[in-house]
Design an enzyme around this catalytic site. Structure first.
Site, short mmCIF file in Angstrom:
data_model
loop_
_atom_site.label_atom_id
_atom_site.label_comp_id
_atom_site.label_asym_id
_atom_site.label_seq_id
_atom_site.Cartn_x
_atom_site.Cartn_y
_atom_site.Cartn_z
N GLU A 253 0.77 -1.21 -0.07
CA GLU A 253 0.02 0.11 0.17
C GLU A 253 1.05 1.19 -0.06
O GLU A 253 0.40 2.17 0.62
CB GLU A 253 -0.93 -0.09 1.15
CG GLU A 253 -1.86 -1.14 1.06
CD GLU A 253 -3.33 -0.84 2.05
OE1 GLU A 253 -3.89 0.11 1.80
OE2 GLU A 253 -3.76 -1.94 2.28
N THR B 43 5.07 2.18 -0.51
CA THR B 43 6.39 1.93 0.37
C THR B 43 6.69 3.13 1.23
O THR B 43 6.07 4.15 1.37
CB THR B 43 7.49 1.70 -0.39
OG1 THR B 43 7.80 2.76 -1.40
CG2 THR B 43 7.51 0.50 -1.22
#
Length: 381
Positions: free
Chosen positions: A365, A367
């Site tokens: 979702e 980095t």
């Protein structure tokens, strides 16, 4: 509304329900599921019965209609037991978010209703072999036809990919070249001809969650499969992540609190040089740092989730919570292994699993580096 961090009676009951479920259903089997990479189907079904799956699905479609804040309270407790199971339980809600945000009433009735009628799974198909952080670089295409679209492409690292009954899928319209405006969102039933599942990933951590490729080969779609309008896919995806990133901070809170609890108990029992290692300042300082990181992450998570509930969704606040929480969880679990010493490096104690599980929080979702890009652009705008 006055500043108040206390939970309501209903929220306290939600927390206790999730905590009891974690204590009785997750913790006793988490290590074994992780060892063999076993999908937690029975646990998910039990969680579904308690409303721990699909928590943010609106009540008019059979869900609990919980706020992001309430959902985060549940996720912290579940991830205290196992982030692989926590990720699995949350993944269907992630797939549902694009429909909650931009879906038609008919789409919500059909697909969200299916999630709440029986314990099935859904999956969010965004990442590709050459498009992880760079969402706008995706290559999956939706070619327009006389009666709809033909979807072709490969999605990778898809949580629940091999179990899902339907997918929300980002694809580029074949005749649109714009990197961002050329992307659209589709909802795709698993049973359509041309939909298949690839290999299961053998992961370092969060091994109880099922991660696979999902393949689309000339899949025929109609206008009813389009979520929102053509060209809105990238915007819907970013709005989805704004709402889901506080979940990652909640997971980080669960991991850190578990690591701190395990480390405190061990430090009081383990003796070195004739005394418990908890009496050594070096260990005390590590425990203090763990506690501070947990408390700070929890406040950031609560702020991000509260703002979503107030209709004040802010990408940078969600990024603060996600990046700080993920990085803190990695540091806290690393320190937990250090406190346990040689024992921490073995599977005899749970801290090595916590450390392996925490790493993924810095990757999926968006980095930790992508979150920093979002934050910096906001600061310099």
């Amino acid at each position: 509304m006055p500043f108040d961090l206390s939970l309501s009676e209903e929220q306290e009951k939600l927390v206790e329900t999730a905590r009891k479920f974690t204590r009785e259903k997750i913790i006793p089997v988490a290590a074994e599921l992780d060892k063999h990479g076993t999908f937690p189907d029975e646990i998910c079904k039990a969680g579904w019965n308690l409303g721990l799956m699909n928590a943010e699905v609106p009540s008019e479609y059979g869900g609990l209609g919980l706020s992001t804040f309430d959902h985060c309270l549940l996720l912290e407790e579940i991830n205290y037991g196992c982030t692989g199971i926590g990720t699995t339980l949350a993944a269907s809600n992630l797939a549902a978010l694009p429909l909650i945000i931009a879906g038609s009433h008919a789409q919500k009735q059909r697909y969200l209703g299916a999630l709440t009628e029986s314990p099935i799974y859904a999956a969010y198909c965004c990442s590709e072999p050459d498009a992880g952080s760079d969402v706008a670089g995706l290559r999956t295409t939706a070619r327009k036809t006389a009666d709809g679209y033909t979807l072709t492409g490969q999605k990778r690292w898809i949580t629940n990919g091999g179990k899902a009954s339907w997918y929300t899928v980002l694809a580029r319209l074949g005749d649109v070249k714009d990197r961002h405006k050329g992307i659209s969102m589709f909802v795709v039933p698993r049973d359509l001809p041309g939909v298949s599942v690839g290999r299961k990933e053998d992961k370092m951590g969060q091994r109880a969650s099922l991660t696979t490729d999902v393949l689309f080969d000339e899949v025929k779609l109609t206008q009813e499969n389009l979520v929102g309008e053509e060209g809105q896919g990238f915007k819907i995806a970013m709005m989805t992540f704004d709402r889901s990133r506080p979940w990652i901070a909640a997971a980080a809170c669960g991991v850190m609190r578990r690591a701190l609890d395990e480390s405190k108990a061990y430090a009081k029992e383990r003796k070195a040089f004739g005394q418990p290692i908890a009496t050594f300042q070096a260990v005390q300082f590590m425990l203090a740092e763990m506690a501070m990181k947990y408390e700070a992450t929890r406040l950031l998570m609560q702020k991000a989730a509260w703002m979503i509930g107030e209709g004040k969704i802010d990408s940078v606040i969600s990024s603060y919570a996600k990046a700080f929480g993920a990085d803190s969880a990695m540091q806290v679990t690393t320190d937990a292994v250090q406190i346990f010493g040689g024992y921490g490096y073995t599977t005899e104690y749970p801290v090595e699993k916590l450390m392996r599980d925490a790493k993924l929080l810095q990757i999926y979702e968006g980095t930790s580096q992508i979150q920093r890009m979002v934050i910096a652009r906001n600061l310099l705008a």
